[in-house]
Design a protein around this motif. Structure first.
Motif, PDB file in Angstrom:
ATOM      1  N   PHE A  18       0.837  -1.205   0.000  1.00 52.69           N
ATOM      2  CA  PHE A  18       0.000   0.000   0.000  1.00 52.69           C
ATOM      3  C   PHE A  18       0.872   1.256   0.000  1.00 52.69           C
ATOM      4  O   PHE A  18       0.640   2.202  -0.752  1.00 52.69           O
ATOM      5  CB  PHE A  18      -0.898  -0.036   1.245  1.00 52.69           C
ATOM      6  CG  PHE A  18      -1.995   0.979   1.262  1.00 52.69           C
ATOM      7  CD1 PHE A  18      -3.167   0.749   0.566  1.00 52.69           C
ATOM      8  CD2 PHE A  18      -1.863   2.162   1.973  1.00 52.69           C
ATOM      9  CE1 PHE A  18      -4.190   1.673   0.578  1.00 52.69           C
ATOM     10  CE2 PHE A  18      -2.886   3.090   1.992  1.00 52.69           C
ATOM     11  CZ  PHE A  18      -4.055   2.848   1.301  1.00 52.69           C
ATOM     12  N   GLY A  21       2.389   1.606  -3.347  1.00 57.48           N
ATOM     13  CA  GLY A  21       1.401   2.137  -4.277  1.00 57.48           C
ATOM     14  C   GLY A  21       1.192   3.624  -4.077  1.00 57.48           C
ATOM     15  O   GLY A  21       1.050   4.387  -5.036  1.00 57.48           O
ATOM     16  N   ALA A  22       1.197   4.046  -2.795  1.00 57.86           N
ATOM     17  CA  ALA A  22       0.936   5.451  -2.498  1.00 57.86           C
ATOM     18  C   ALA A  22       2.057   6.345  -3.008  1.00 57.86           C
ATOM     19  O   ALA A  22       1.817   7.481  -3.420  1.00 57.86           O
ATOM     20  CB  ALA A  22       0.749   5.635  -1.003  1.00 57.86           C
ATOM     21  N   VAL A  25       1.536   7.630  -6.527  1.00 60.79           N
ATOM     22  CA  VAL A  25       0.427   8.526  -6.867  1.00 60.79           C
ATOM     23  C   VAL A  25       0.980   9.791  -7.494  1.00 60.79           C
ATOM     24  O   VAL A  25       1.945  10.372  -6.996  1.00 60.79           O
ATOM     25  CB  VAL A  25      -0.372   8.886  -5.598  1.00 60.79           C
ATOM     26  CG1 VAL A  25      -1.410   9.949  -5.897  1.00 60.79           C
ATOM     27  CG2 VAL A  25      -1.042   7.655  -5.043  1.00 60.79           C
TER      28      VAL A  25
END
Lengths: 146, 501
Positions: A18, A21-22, A25
């Motif tokens: 996570f 993934g962040a 962004v």
């Protein structure tokens, strides 16, 4: 013990994924001091720490059901997934009768009662949804009634 | 007298025949939902939200209907506790301690009536409390800026994690799961997609209703499959129901005290009705002492938790309406309802849409009287409901959930997500990880991040701004205490176990 450790480990790994993934962004030119990455990364870090705590200090093992019950649960999940896919193309009545009957059978294994529950629920709920609540449900697949 | 004007406004809405019918229907449905083992207030309200949404009710009507269901479920939870020793919902657990022994002693009718009256007293006093306290709190809430809101959200997660769970790490993890899910989708500030994995279905984010119905209703089906419906009702007997005036009179102070305790417990963010009934029972047990005979089927042992749990249900509405922070799982579900109806709870709700707030409060008052009438003379009807076998009930619940979610978006993807959340809910509950923080995270995640980012915009990236006002400092301290203190109090606050035959 083991379940908590495994779940904690999975949660930690997911938290890292996570965070990874962040960081990917994209930030736009309209950015504020914090930006869209910071809060998700913060959540990921707290989640990873909590996951590691579960690995290090697990609670006593819960009573997992026996293997046969797991079988019944997997059947239920498959039925529900199939029902999700079938609801649109096949209309309301047929898939609901099957799904409700099969679920009923998983809870109490008496075939005749389960079949009755399936038919009763699909017809009863159809009447309630269609006429009392006015939801637009498709009764049968289009191909069947032309 | 502002409050009388407001109430007049509320009653002018609530007493319209249509709203009145909705309140009665809601109470009836709610009592049934509460009474059925396996359907509590949270999942009952959760599966009904998509349905009310598709019915196209306006905001006030939908709110009246659903809060009547909420209050009704709080009343109904006691029926299966007393007759079957199965709490219909979590807060009703304490009612089993004295209710079931009393029913076994052949006084099931008395126990049901007494608990109905206690529920009425608790809920009525709490509604009055809500009426007096909520406007005051709404005025205080105007002082809240983004920094205070961020601290408040944190407080809700910390106390919920601290109180509702036996393991802080698990509660924190649950909150992170919820918050993480809330992050998926388009970021509202920058307009960029986040964490969608390129899946177009996820660009809109994950609908909280899908998650709630999955975690509460679908997960329950898996639990019933596991137990093969063994926890179900066989041979419920209820004789002639008379009103035990003496018991009601004897327990009047107990009911009043328990309502006070329950109301305060309900207001605390994250504590909710379970804590309300627990605190009410324990304090009355301490007052009665050894001679009180708590746990053997005494009247006070039934009146206290029921008054406490219904008062807490009313108290939990205070932070939900004024601050937008729910105090329990069910109020989290009610917050989801408000958000679906495009009503933003908070101080502005009281000034911008007084008809919603006061219409709601007036219908709660009406709902209480309706529930008292339903639950004392008509209790036999609801006892019949307990006979519905789980092999009909649970498939029915599943089908209602599917149709409800399907009617929201018409997409199979949401249905698959719902099944996924059902599996997640099963695993989490098996591992004793609370699911309410997950829901709260999904509901509040966006707001919490917004509050943080707006605070940082105001202060131009200066972190100390987050604890620069007295209110914010107070909330931060409360949050830390709420998270840490239960670790040390755990041995004192251990929940009593259910009695087994």
């Amino acid at each position: 013990m083991a379940s908590d450790r495994i779940f904690g480990l999975v949660a930690t790994l997911l938290a890292f994924a996570f965070i990874a993934g962040a960081t990917q962004v994209q930030t736009s030119f309209l950015s504020d001091p914090v930006g869209p990455k910071f809060f998700p990364i913060l959540i990921g870090i707290v989640g990873a720490i909590s996951g590691m705590f579960m690995v290090l200090r697990p609670d006593p093992e819960p009573d997992w059901p026996v293997l046969r019950t797991f079988g019944a649960l997997s059947v239920a999940v498959i039925v529900l997934v199939a029902y999700a896919f079938a609801l649109k193309p096949l209309g309301f009545l047929l898939p609901t009768t099957l799904a409700a009957g099969l679920l009923s059978y998983q809870i109490s294994p008496r075939p005749r009662m389960a079949a009755l529950a399936g038919i009763g629920l699909s017809v009863g709920l159809f009447i309630v949804f269609k006429f009392a609540l006015g939801l637009g449900l498709v009764v049968f697949p289009k191909g069947l009634i032309g | 007298m502002e409050i009388i004007d407001n109430l007049a406004l509320g009653f002018s809405i609530a007493l319209s025949p249509y709203t009145l019918i909705l309140a009665v229907v809601g109470c009836f449905l709610g009592t049934i939902i509460g009474a059925l083992p396996g359907l509590g207030p949270s999942n009952g309200v959760a599966i009904l939200i998509p349905i009310t949404f598709t019915l196209g009710l306006d905001a006030t009507s939908a709110l009246v209907l659903m809060t009547s269901v909420y209050y009704g479920a709080m009343y109904g939870g006691r029926i299966s506790s007393i007759l079957l020793n199965i709490p219909g919902d979590e807060p009703a657990l304490m009612t089993t301690l004295d209710g079931y022994p009393m029913a076994k002693a052949g006084r099931s009718g008395d126990a049901l009536v007494l608990s109905g009256v206690a529920s009425f007293v608790g809920a009525l006093l709490a509604t009055v409390g809500l009426m007096l306290l909520a406007p005051m709190l709404a005025r205080v809430a105007y002082l809240f800026g983004p920094a205070e809101y961020f601290a408040l959200y944190l407080l809700a997660f910390c106390t919920l994690g601290g109180m509702a769970s036996n393991n802080q790490a698990k509660a924190a993890l649950a909150s992170c799961i919820g918050l993480g899910i809330a992050m998926v989708g388009i970021d509202s500030a920058s307009g960029m997609p986040r964490l969608t994995g390129g899946n177009l279905h996820l660009y809109d984010g994950i609908d909280f209703l899908v998650a709630i119905v999955g975690l509460f209703a679908i997960a329950e089906v898996f639990f019933f499959i596991e137990s093969h419906g063994k926890n179900s009702s066989i041979g419920v007997k209820l004789g002639k129901v008379t009103i035990p005036w003496k018991d009601i009179f004897d327990t009047k102070w107990t009911m009043l005290r328990a309502s006070g305790v329950g109301f305060i417990a309900g207001i605390l963010p994250g504590a909710g009705a379970s804590l309300g009934s627990f605190m009410a029972y324990m304090s009355e047990k301490a007052i009665a002492g050894e001679k009180g005979g708590f746990g053997t089927g005494v009247a006070k042992g039934i009146a206290a938790p029921e008054a406490g749990n219904n008062a807490a249900a009313g108290g939990a509405l205070v932070p939900m309406l004024t601050l937008g922070v729910p105090g329990s799982g069910t109020t989290a579900v009610l917050l989801a309802l408000l958000m679906t109806l495009n009503i933003t709870p908070g101080p502005t709700l009281f000034t911008d849409r007084p008809e919603v707030v006061w219409g709601l409060i007036a219908s709660l008052l009406i709902a209480n009287f309706v529930l008292l009438l339903m639950n004392v003379p008509m209790v036999k009807i609801f006892v019949r409901v307990l006979m519905v076998p789980p092999w009909v009930l649970l498939p029915g619940v599943t089908m209602v959930s599917f149709v409800g979610i399907y009617s929201l978006s018409g997409s199979y993807f949401d249905l698959l997500l719902m099944v996924g959340f059902g599996v997640l809910g099963y695993v989490l509950r098996k591992l004793d990880i609370p699911t309410v923080p997950v829901i709260l995270g999904i509901l509040l995640g966006g707001n919490m991040e917004d509050a943080l980012r707006r605070a940082m915009v105001i202060s131009d990236g200066e972190w100390t701004y987050l604890y620069s006002s007295p209110i914010a400092i107070g909330l931060w301290i409360a949050a830390i205490v709420g998270f840490v203190a239960p670790m040390f109090l755990r041995s004192v606050l251990r929940k009593p176990q259910r009695i087994t035959d």
